[in-house]
Design a protein around this motif. Structure first.
Motif, PDB file in Angstrom:
ATOM      1  N   SER A  12      38.866  21.307   1.891  1.00 13.08           N
ATOM      2  CA  SER A  12      37.837  20.717   2.592  1.00 13.08           C
ATOM      3  C   SER A  12      37.788  21.008   4.077  1.00 13.08           C
ATOM      4  CB  SER A  12      37.648  19.404   2.464  1.00 13.08           C
ATOM      5  OG  SER A  12      38.561  18.582   3.078  1.00 13.08           O
ATOM      6  N   GLY A  13      38.942  20.979   4.687  1.00 16.30           N
ATOM      7  CA  GLY A  13      39.178  21.167   6.099  1.00 16.30           C
ATOM      8  C   GLY A  13      38.852  19.795   6.719  1.00 16.30           C
ATOM      9  N   ASN A  14      38.759  18.819   6.098  1.00  8.41           N
ATOM     10  CA  ASN A  14      38.272  17.605   6.617  1.00  8.41           C
ATOM     11  C   ASN A  14      39.087  17.150   7.879  1.00  8.41           C
ATOM     12  OD1 ASN A  14      35.782  17.243   5.144  1.00  8.41           O
ATOM     13  ND2 ASN A  14      36.918  16.051   3.717  1.00  8.41           N
ATOM     14  N   GLY A  15      38.939  16.890   8.900  1.00  8.30           N
ATOM     15  CA  GLY A  15      39.861  16.320   9.987  1.00  8.30           C
ATOM     16  C   GLY A  15      39.804  17.279  11.056  1.00  8.30           C
ATOM     17  N   LEU A  16      39.490  18.640  10.713  1.00  9.34           N
ATOM     18  CA  LEU A  16      39.774  19.583  11.458  1.00  9.34           C
ATOM     19  C   LEU A  16      38.934  19.486  12.832  1.00  9.34           C
ATOM     20  CD1 LEU A  16      40.085  22.902   9.664  1.00  9.34           C
ATOM     21  CD2 LEU A  16      41.980  22.076  11.144  1.00  9.34           C
ATOM     22  N   LEU A  17      39.056  19.819  13.995  1.00  9.88           N
ATOM     23  CA  LEU A  17      38.249  19.489  15.171  1.00  9.88           C
ATOM     24  C   LEU A  17      36.871  20.210  14.981  1.00  9.88           C
ATOM     25  CD1 LEU A  17      38.409  18.394  18.275  1.00  9.88           C
ATOM     26  CD2 LEU A  17      39.118  20.668  18.939  1.00  9.88           C
ATOM     27  N   GLY A  18      35.969  19.311  15.169  1.00 14.29           N
ATOM     28  CA  GLY A  18      34.521  19.953  14.858  1.00 14.29           C
ATOM     29  C   GLY A  18      34.124  19.862  13.846  1.00 14.29           C
ATOM     30  N   SER A  19      34.819  19.602  12.592  1.00  7.90           N
ATOM     31  CA  SER A  19      34.317  19.489  11.799  1.00  7.90           C
ATOM     32  C   SER A  19      34.006  18.148  10.972  1.00  7.90           C
ATOM     33  CB  SER A  19      35.562  19.809  10.478  1.00  7.90           C
ATOM     34  OG  SER A  19      35.233  19.824   8.881  1.00  7.90           O
ATOM     35  N   THR A  20      32.754  18.008  10.146  1.00 10.09           N
ATOM     36  CA  THR A  20      32.201  16.756   9.559  1.00 10.09           C
ATOM     37  C   THR A  20      32.914  16.652   8.419  1.00 10.09           C
ATOM     38  OG1 THR A  20      30.374  18.215   8.829  1.00 10.09           O
ATOM     39  CG2 THR A  20      30.099  16.951  10.677  1.00 10.09           C
ATOM     40  N   SER A  21      32.849  15.382   7.978  1.00  9.69           N
ATOM     41  CA  SER A  21      33.692  15.023   6.625  1.00  9.69           C
ATOM     42  C   SER A  21      32.590  15.614   5.466  1.00  9.69           C
ATOM     43  CB  SER A  21      33.844  13.400   6.604  1.00  9.69           C
ATOM     44  OG  SER A  21      34.422  13.057   5.394  1.00  9.69           O
ATOM     45  N   ARG A  22      33.297  16.412   4.434  1.00  9.60           N
ATOM     46  CA  ARG A  22      32.481  16.875   3.346  1.00  9.60           C
ATOM     47  C   ARG A  22      33.569  16.722   2.208  1.00  9.60           C
ATOM     48  NH1 ARG A  22      28.749  20.685   4.971  1.00  9.60           N
ATOM     49  NH2 ARG A  22      28.029  20.611   2.860  1.00  9.60           N
ATOM     50  N   SER A  23      32.541  16.658   1.079  1.00  6.22           N
ATOM     51  CA  SER A  23      33.482  16.541  -0.332  1.00  6.22           C
ATOM     52  C   SER A  23      33.827  17.577  -1.067  1.00  6.22           C
ATOM     53  CB  SER A  23      32.547  15.463  -1.193  1.00  6.22           C
ATOM     54  OG  SER A  23      31.623  16.362  -1.876  1.00  6.22           O
ATOM     55  N   MET A  24      34.725  17.533  -1.711  1.00  9.87           N
ATOM     56  CA  MET A  24      35.354  18.578  -2.700  1.00  9.87           C
ATOM     57  C   MET A  24      34.022  19.216  -3.461  1.00  9.87           C
ATOM     58  SD  MET A  24      38.298  19.830  -1.723  1.00  9.87           S
ATOM     59  CE  MET A  24      38.537  20.805  -3.102  1.00  9.87           C
TER      60      MET A  24
ATOM     61  N   TRP B 242      41.610   3.203   8.468  1.00  9.25           N
ATOM     62  CA  TRP B 242      40.466   4.276   8.428  1.00  9.25           C
ATOM     63  C   TRP B 242      40.696   5.648   7.579  1.00  9.25           C
ATOM     64  CZ3 TRP B 242      35.782   4.382   9.066  1.00  9.25           C
ATOM     65  CH2 TRP B 242      35.026   5.542   9.417  1.00  9.25           C
ATOM     66  N   SER B 243      41.953   6.001   7.573  1.00 12.03           N
ATOM     67  CA  SER B 243      42.342   7.121   6.602  1.00 12.03           C
ATOM     68  C   SER B 243      42.209   6.650   5.094  1.00 12.03           C
ATOM     69  CB  SER B 243      43.530   7.527   6.851  1.00 12.03           C
ATOM     70  OG  SER B 243      43.974   8.026   8.119  1.00 12.03           O
ATOM     71  N   LEU B 244      42.655   5.482   4.897  1.00 12.92           N
ATOM     72  CA  LEU B 244      42.568   4.868   3.342  1.00 12.92           C
ATOM     73  C   LEU B 244      41.101   4.767   3.159  1.00 12.92           C
ATOM     74  CD1 LEU B 244      45.254   2.208   3.255  1.00 12.92           C
ATOM     75  CD2 LEU B 244      45.270   4.042   1.963  1.00 12.92           C
ATOM     76  N   ARG B 245      40.402   4.209   4.031  1.00 19.23           N
ATOM     77  CA  ARG B 245      38.886   4.270   3.471  1.00 19.23           C
ATOM     78  C   ARG B 245      38.166   5.658   3.458  1.00 19.23           C
ATOM     79  NH1 ARG B 245      35.146   0.393   4.494  1.00 19.23           N
ATOM     80  NH2 ARG B 245      33.014   0.965   5.098  1.00 19.23           N
ATOM     81  N   LEU B 246      38.711   6.622   3.858  1.00 17.31           N
ATOM     82  CA  LEU B 246      37.927   7.984   3.563  1.00 17.31           C
ATOM     83  C   LEU B 246      38.693   8.442   2.358  1.00 17.31           C
ATOM     84  CD1 LEU B 246      38.060   9.408   7.167  1.00 17.31           C
ATOM     85  CD2 LEU B 246      36.071   8.341   6.066  1.00 17.31           C
ATOM     86  N   LEU B 247      39.733   8.134   2.268  1.00 19.97           N
ATOM     87  CA  LEU B 247      40.677   8.748   0.911  1.00 19.97           C
ATOM     88  C   LEU B 247      40.004   8.132  -0.313  1.00 19.97           C
ATOM     89  CD1 LEU B 247      44.193   8.924   2.078  1.00 19.97           C
ATOM     90  CD2 LEU B 247      42.608  10.846   1.620  1.00 19.97           C
ATOM     91  N   GLN B 248      39.612   6.743  -0.225  1.00 20.47           N
ATOM     92  CA  GLN B 248      39.134   5.926  -1.314  1.00 20.47           C
ATOM     93  C   GLN B 248      37.701   6.394  -1.617  1.00 20.47           C
ATOM     94  OE1 GLN B 248      40.003   3.370  -3.291  1.00 20.47           O
ATOM     95  NE2 GLN B 248      42.167   4.249  -2.560  1.00 20.47           N
ATOM     96  N   ARG B 249      36.969   6.977  -0.539  1.00 16.31           N
ATOM     97  CA  ARG B 249      35.742   7.438  -0.735  1.00 16.31           C
ATOM     98  C   ARG B 249      35.697   8.768  -1.444  1.00 16.31           C
ATOM     99  NH1 ARG B 249      32.863   7.895   4.698  1.00 16.31           N
ATOM    100  NH2 ARG B 249      33.100   5.598   4.650  1.00 16.31           N
ATOM    101  N   GLY B 250      36.682   9.519  -1.353  1.00 18.49           N
ATOM    102  CA  GLY B 250      36.828  10.828  -1.858  1.00 18.49           C
ATOM    103  C   GLY B 250      37.235  10.465  -3.604  1.00 18.49           C
ATOM    104  N   LEU B 251      38.074   9.458  -3.594  1.00 16.86           N
ATOM    105  CA  LEU B 251      38.709   9.115  -5.045  1.00 16.86           C
ATOM    106  C   LEU B 251      37.317   8.850  -5.902  1.00 16.86           C
ATOM    107  CD1 LEU B 251      41.279   8.383  -6.631  1.00 16.86           C
ATOM    108  CD2 LEU B 251      40.795   6.104  -6.003  1.00 16.86           C
ATOM    109  N   ARG B 252      36.401   8.042  -5.355  1.00 14.47           N
ATOM    110  CA  ARG B 252      35.224   7.747  -6.052  1.00 14.47           C
ATOM    111  C   ARG B 252      34.576   9.122  -6.670  1.00 14.47           C
ATOM    112  NH1 ARG B 252      35.053   3.275  -2.408  1.00 14.47           N
ATOM    113  NH2 ARG B 252      33.481   4.506  -1.171  1.00 14.47           N
ATOM    114  N   THR B 253      34.524  10.124  -5.836  1.00 18.42           N
ATOM    115  CA  THR B 253      33.992  11.318  -6.409  1.00 18.42           C
ATOM    116  C   THR B 253      34.923  12.253  -7.092  1.00 18.42           C
ATOM    117  OG1 THR B 253      34.601  12.765  -4.410  1.00 18.42           O
ATOM    118  CG2 THR B 253      32.658  11.290  -4.356  1.00 18.42           C
TER     119      THR B 253
END
Length: 378
Positions: free
Chosen positions: A286-298, A99-110
């Motif tokens: 980004s603070g992605n992954g902090l409690l209550g934080s939604t995933s956002r891009s750089m 799951w972490s790799l999936r999210l990191l790959q999504r960021g890589l594409r941006t």
């Protein structure tokens, strides 16, 4: 084999001391109609001779080239509750690492090419083992950090301290699972002594110390602790008074702001404009992954820096690249497109980098390169 990227409409890169002055300043260098030569994954300033056989040429098509974006504050995510309902044929490896790799790959594409991933310690080492695997994954590049927050409850805190110092930190050292140890700043009595003890143990094990602020601190306490331990950065810096942030910067401690996390930090970041005018360099994550934080891009981070923190577009680009590289102590390797550094970059389908102000919500990334290797291309 050498790689030459030709027909770059604008090559945009932060440069140290570009504005002159006290040695802390950083500005953008813009080169029109540029080309870039890459050898063994690094940028070089000597282009191969005409007619050389072992050369790959990439036509940038007039695009804008910028350094890969860097996220200095990304917390290992929790598995979503719905994942158990998804057939493995659709989502192979329903585990934390996948799951972490999936999210990191999504960021890589941006265009995000380097990420500091902070992982809480756990008795089974599940998360830290996943972190160790991530640091071996080079696309995007992952810098591992042990996230060592101390609980408020005295009994739990004593047990946590014992586990961290006696088990977790030695095991991280043995298995080389992380580069940094980041302790959350709490407000309970005895916190300073405990945080100092944990970070000294981490330093003794070869981990570089960091702090992040979970509650508004006493400015003198956080400043003295950070400077005495020579921490690399302080996250969630919106809680810091301006004068404390300035003193820390003078001691080479980077304040890291998280403008898009919940809790109104963007509104608390307004003093950043004054800090920048005083020559303080800041990092933004980004603070992605902090409690209550939604995933956002750089890109959302960059937009918020301009819209809510009073930063100019060039300042925000410098923060998301070279300043963030400094906050993870990698500015000698990444963060700018200069000879000797890793060829981490993104090509943007723009006629001018200032066009970012109109399209940042939909990043116009046409190609991403890490270590001189194309990892995404339209």
């Amino acid at each position: 084999m050498d790689i030459v990227i030709t027909n770059i409409g604008q090559l945009v890169t932060p440069v140290e001391n570009a504005l002159g002055g006290d040695g802390q300043s950083c500005g953008l260098q813009i080169t029109s109609n540029a080309s870039l030569c890459i050898r063994n994954g690094r940028i070089v300033d000597d282009h191969p001779p005409k007619g050389a056989k072992q050369v790959r040429t990439i036509d940038a098509g007039g695009c804008v080239a910028i350094p890969g974006l860097i996220d200095p504050f990304w917390v290992m995510p929790r598995l979503p509750t719905w994942m158990d309902e998804v057939p493995e044929s659709k989502l192979p490896g329903n585990d934390l690492l996948s799951w972490s790799l999936r999210l990191l790959q999504r960021g890589l594409r941006t265009g995000v090419t380097t990420v500091e991933v902070k992982c809480p310690h756990d008795s089974e080492f599940t998360g830290l083992e996943a972190l160790g695997h991530l640091t071996q994954h080079h696309q995007p590049r992952v810098v591992g950090t042990l996230l060592a927050s101390l609980p408020e409850c005295s009994e739990d805190r004593d047990r946590t301290m014992s586990t961290l110092i006696g088990d977790v930190i030695p095991e991280i050292r043995r298995r080389r699972l992380a580069t940094f140890c980041d302790v959350g700043w709490g407000s309970h009595s005895g916190y300073i002594t405990e945080a100092r003890t944990v970070l000294r143990a981490a330093s003794g094990a070869g981990l570089r110390p960091k702090l992040h602020i979970q509650a508004p601190p006493l400015a003198e306490d956080v400043r003295d602790l950070a400077l005495s331990l020579e921490v690399a950065a302080i996250g969630c810096a919106s809680h810091l008074p301006s004068l404390a942030a300035q003193h820390l910067s003078e001691g080479n401690v980077f304040p890291v702001y998280l403008p898009i996390v919940p809790g109104g930090q963007a509104g608390q970041c307004l003093h950043v404009r004054a800090l920048i005018d005083q020559g303080v360099r800041i990092a933004i994550g980004s603070g992605n992954g902090l409690l209550g934080s939604t995933s956002r891009s750089m890109w959302a981070v960059l937009t918020s820096a301009v819209n809510h923190m009073g930063m100019s577009l060039p300042e925000a680009i410098c923060a998301c690249t070279l300043n963030n590289a400094m906050a993870i102590e990698m500015s000698h390797e990444v963060g700018s497109l200069e000879p000797g550094k890793r060829a981490d970059l993104a090509l943007l389908d723009l006629v001018d980098f200032r066009e970012l102000e109109t399209v940042v919500d939909s990043p116009p990334v046409s190609m991403v390169m890490v270590n001189g290797e194309i990892v995404f291309s339209l």
